[in-house]
Scaffold this motif. Sequence first.
Motif, PDB file in Angstrom:
ATOM      1  N   GLN A 184       0.127  15.509   7.577  1.00 32.12           N
ATOM      2  CA  GLN A 184      -0.190  15.392   8.787  1.00 32.12           C
ATOM      3  C   GLN A 184       1.187  15.291   9.330  1.00 32.12           C
ATOM      4  O   GLN A 184       1.564  15.849  10.458  1.00 32.12           O
ATOM      5  N   PHE A 233      -9.598  23.291  18.367  1.00 30.43           N
ATOM      6  CA  PHE A 233      -8.724  22.574  17.934  1.00 30.43           C
ATOM      7  C   PHE A 233      -7.460  23.101  17.908  1.00 30.43           C
ATOM      8  O   PHE A 233      -7.258  24.334  17.197  1.00 30.43           O
ATOM      9  N   LEU A 278      -2.303  12.513   2.591  1.00 29.32           N
ATOM     10  CA  LEU A 278      -2.897  12.860   4.044  1.00 29.32           C
ATOM     11  C   LEU A 278      -1.819  12.513   5.067  1.00 29.32           C
ATOM     12  O   LEU A 278      -1.760  13.497   5.917  1.00 29.32           O
ATOM     13  N   ALA A 279      -1.152  11.576   5.005  1.00 29.76           N
ATOM     14  CA  ALA A 279      -0.290  10.969   5.983  1.00 29.76           C
ATOM     15  C   ALA A 279       0.829  12.148   5.948  1.00 29.76           C
ATOM     16  O   ALA A 279       1.373  12.502   7.208  1.00 29.76           O
ATOM     17  N   PHE A 318      10.169  12.030   5.493  1.00 27.42           N
ATOM     18  CA  PHE A 318       8.885  11.147   5.185  1.00 27.42           C
ATOM     19  C   PHE A 318       8.934  10.694   4.011  1.00 27.42           C
ATOM     20  O   PHE A 318       8.620   9.552   3.464  1.00 27.42           O
ATOM     21  N   TYR A 337      -2.673  20.893   7.850  1.00 29.06           N
ATOM     22  CA  TYR A 337      -4.016  20.379   7.881  1.00 29.06           C
ATOM     23  C   TYR A 337      -4.718  20.598   6.519  1.00 29.06           C
ATOM     24  O   TYR A 337      -4.584  21.700   5.984  1.00 29.06           O
ATOM     25  N   VAL A 361      -9.962  19.831   8.960  1.00 27.45           N
ATOM     26  CA  VAL A 361     -10.112  21.139   9.593  1.00 27.45           C
ATOM     27  C   VAL A 361     -10.761  22.063   8.520  1.00 27.45           C
ATOM     28  O   VAL A 361     -10.220  22.205   7.322  1.00 27.45           O
ATOM     29  N   THR A 414      -7.633   5.983  11.435  1.00 21.15           N
ATOM     30  CA  THR A 414      -8.036   7.491  11.614  1.00 21.15           C
ATOM     31  C   THR A 414      -8.097   8.099  10.178  1.00 21.15           C
ATOM     32  O   THR A 414      -8.248   9.391  10.283  1.00 21.15           O
ATOM     33  N   LEU A 457       0.716   9.887  16.099  1.00 21.12           N
ATOM     34  CA  LEU A 457       0.892  11.013  14.997  1.00 21.12           C
ATOM     35  C   LEU A 457      -0.551  11.101  13.904  1.00 21.12           C
ATOM     36  O   LEU A 457      -1.094  12.150  14.097  1.00 21.12           O
ATOM     37  N   LEU A 458      -0.985  10.242  13.552  1.00 23.42           N
ATOM     38  CA  LEU A 458      -1.887  10.217  12.523  1.00 23.42           C
ATOM     39  C   LEU A 458      -3.274  10.384  13.238  1.00 23.42           C
ATOM     40  O   LEU A 458      -4.329  10.883  12.792  1.00 23.42           O
ATOM     41  N   ASN A 459      -3.373   9.870  14.517  1.00 21.88           N
ATOM     42  CA  ASN A 459      -4.507   9.947  15.383  1.00 21.88           C
ATOM     43  C   ASN A 459      -4.976  11.424  15.553  1.00 21.88           C
ATOM     44  O   ASN A 459      -6.049  11.996  15.838  1.00 21.88           O
ATOM     45  N   LYS A 460      -3.817  12.348  15.624  1.00 20.75           N
ATOM     46  CA  LYS A 460      -4.084  13.802  15.704  1.00 20.75           C
ATOM     47  C   LYS A 460      -4.640  14.292  14.703  1.00 20.75           C
ATOM     48  O   LYS A 460      -5.100  15.447  14.729  1.00 20.75           O
ATOM     49  N   ARG A 461      -4.682  13.541  13.487  1.00 19.62           N
ATOM     50  CA  ARG A 461      -5.219  14.255  12.509  1.00 19.62           C
ATOM     51  C   ARG A 461      -6.808  14.579  12.358  1.00 19.62           C
ATOM     52  O   ARG A 461      -7.436  13.763  12.974  1.00 19.62           O
ATOM     53  N   ARG A 462      -7.367  15.674  11.959  1.00 17.99           N
ATOM     54  CA  ARG A 462      -8.562  16.105  11.883  1.00 17.99           C
ATOM     55  C   ARG A 462      -9.130  16.522  10.614  1.00 17.99           C
ATOM     56  O   ARG A 462      -8.242  17.462  10.122  1.00 17.99           O
ATOM     57  N   ILE A 507      -3.268   5.188   3.861  1.00 13.37           N
ATOM     58  CA  ILE A 507      -2.673   5.429   5.373  1.00 13.37           C
ATOM     59  C   ILE A 507      -2.089   4.177   5.697  1.00 13.37           C
ATOM     60  O   ILE A 507      -1.121   4.093   6.425  1.00 13.37           O
TER      61      ILE A 507
END
Lengths: 291, 291
Positions: free
Chosen positions: B231, A78, B227-228, A95, B236, B105, A127, B98-103, A225
């Motif tokens: 990110q 990752f 969480l948003a 933000f 993470y 971890v 997501t 941007l948020l779709n990159k969140r995982r 979200i």
Amino acid sequence: MALFSSLTPVFIAIICVLIGVILKKTNGEKEKRETKSKPLSRPWVDEDLKDGTDHHLEEEDVDEEWQGLDENVAHVPFFAERYSEGEMIKRSQMFYELLNKRRSVRFLSDEPVPREVIDNVIRTAGTSPSGAHTEPWTFVVVQDPYLKHKIREIVEEEEEINYKKRMGDRWVNDLKRLRTNWIKEYLDTAPYLILIFKQVYGWLPNGKKKTHYYNEISVSIACGILLAALQNAGLYTVTSTPLNCGPQLRVLLQRPANEKLLLLLPVGYPKKEATVPALTRKPLEDIMVVM
Amino acid sequence: MALFSSLTPVFIAIICVLIGVILKKTNGEKEKRETKSKPLSRPWVDEDLKDGTDHHLEEEDVDEEWQGLDENVAHVPFFAERYSEGEMIKRSQMFYELLNKRRSVRFLSDEPVPREVIDNVIRTAGTSPSGAHTEPWTFVVVQDPYLKHKIREIVEEEEEINYKKRMGDRWVNDLKRLRTNWIKEYLDTAPYLILIFKQVYGWLPNGKKKTHYYNEISVSIACGILLAALQNAGLYTVTSTPLNCGPQLRVLLQRPANEKLLLLLPVGYPKKEATVPALTRKPLEDIMVVM
């Protein structure tokens, strides 16, 4: 004496039966009290939302078998984007400023909103993390005027009963300052209504029920979200929980029995004459503790 | 006959007592069954989180009085920033990317993170809507290594029991592909642990209890916004729900009895050697229905 002696067994029998009846009744009342005390505790929880009560009946027959999820998922490296410290501070500040402009808006105009934006905000909500990656959410987007009006009828009818009977004086009073009541014009005017359903369980390829761990928390996080995505796009909403409307709305929108309505978001632009209550938010020191 | 006649009352008494005992036992078993069936239904719900069960005991004595919230809040005009349609589409698309990159971890480095960023993300979470604007959240940020290690000890001890006994084979199996277990190294390494408590009730200026409507949903929505914000800042985490650790962690962190642990987020940068399971997300058409 003979009479007394022959009556003794009858008396004792009567006394014993009475004791039995009293014991039984005491238990019964205890049960009733327990059952009754629950609605008192969380008056705002829709009967249809309480999967602790309705759901366990459905789940009890689920075998403790494998869900059949693939165990052999590869784990891959990752790589995360890195911002400089200065950039992180700036981004987090901006933000915050963006999201701090969000308000619950109950006056929405009927101006159309591009569907592509709605698709993107729901993609973004998708997501969200969820218990064991079950993704237990369904977002029903209603744009049809007839359906919106039907939803309004159902919600207003139940809400009037909620306000007048179910919610209790205290709750109704607590909402007074927000000037909410059972008239929900925005259900007709907002170009989109997003109804968010939590899937209290799912289905496996083999037809068996699939457990959706922490489904209510997961779907609520996804809604957070979604709210951030709406604010980022310049759209407004009010987070509403239509108490006791769940089953009727589920049937109207033809959702399956494993889906329970969690939230209803009318989405659009604020009306020119929109107002909001002059509320403030708690400062950081009232919500954060550092140790 | 005389002997029999004098024994009759004794016999009848014994029979009646037996009937009483049987009646009582049947009820008792019924109650037990009812109590037992609940944990089966939502095995992932921490006993400490179930305010439907523990909380009602505390709330029963709350009078149905005014909360004392100020009714006379002014309502002020609301002016929202307007983006062009093209800009909205672009912004919503970029936010999704941007948020779709969140995982989630699970491998976090011990590199320090600026405190200002943590302050900003929690400020952002505090912009979340809540039932009747009660803002029922407390974010406890733990940076002290000793406390972090104590938290790790509590969590690992309970999680080992969860994995081995409480969760059941199916759940443990469902988590296998995420390679989770009860060893939580990130609780030591992450520069910050954010423990999110829901306030199941609050206090009014007059000392009476204040109802926090929909507190679990409200706090979960705030976590989605958190969480948003993380990110967006390039940080993470993994959303964790430390089953059965709530009471111990609440005491360790000296939180009052009206606060219940909802989530624990370790926050930091991913380790260089971090991996994630190669999972995909449901496509839009599987989570959205348009009517």
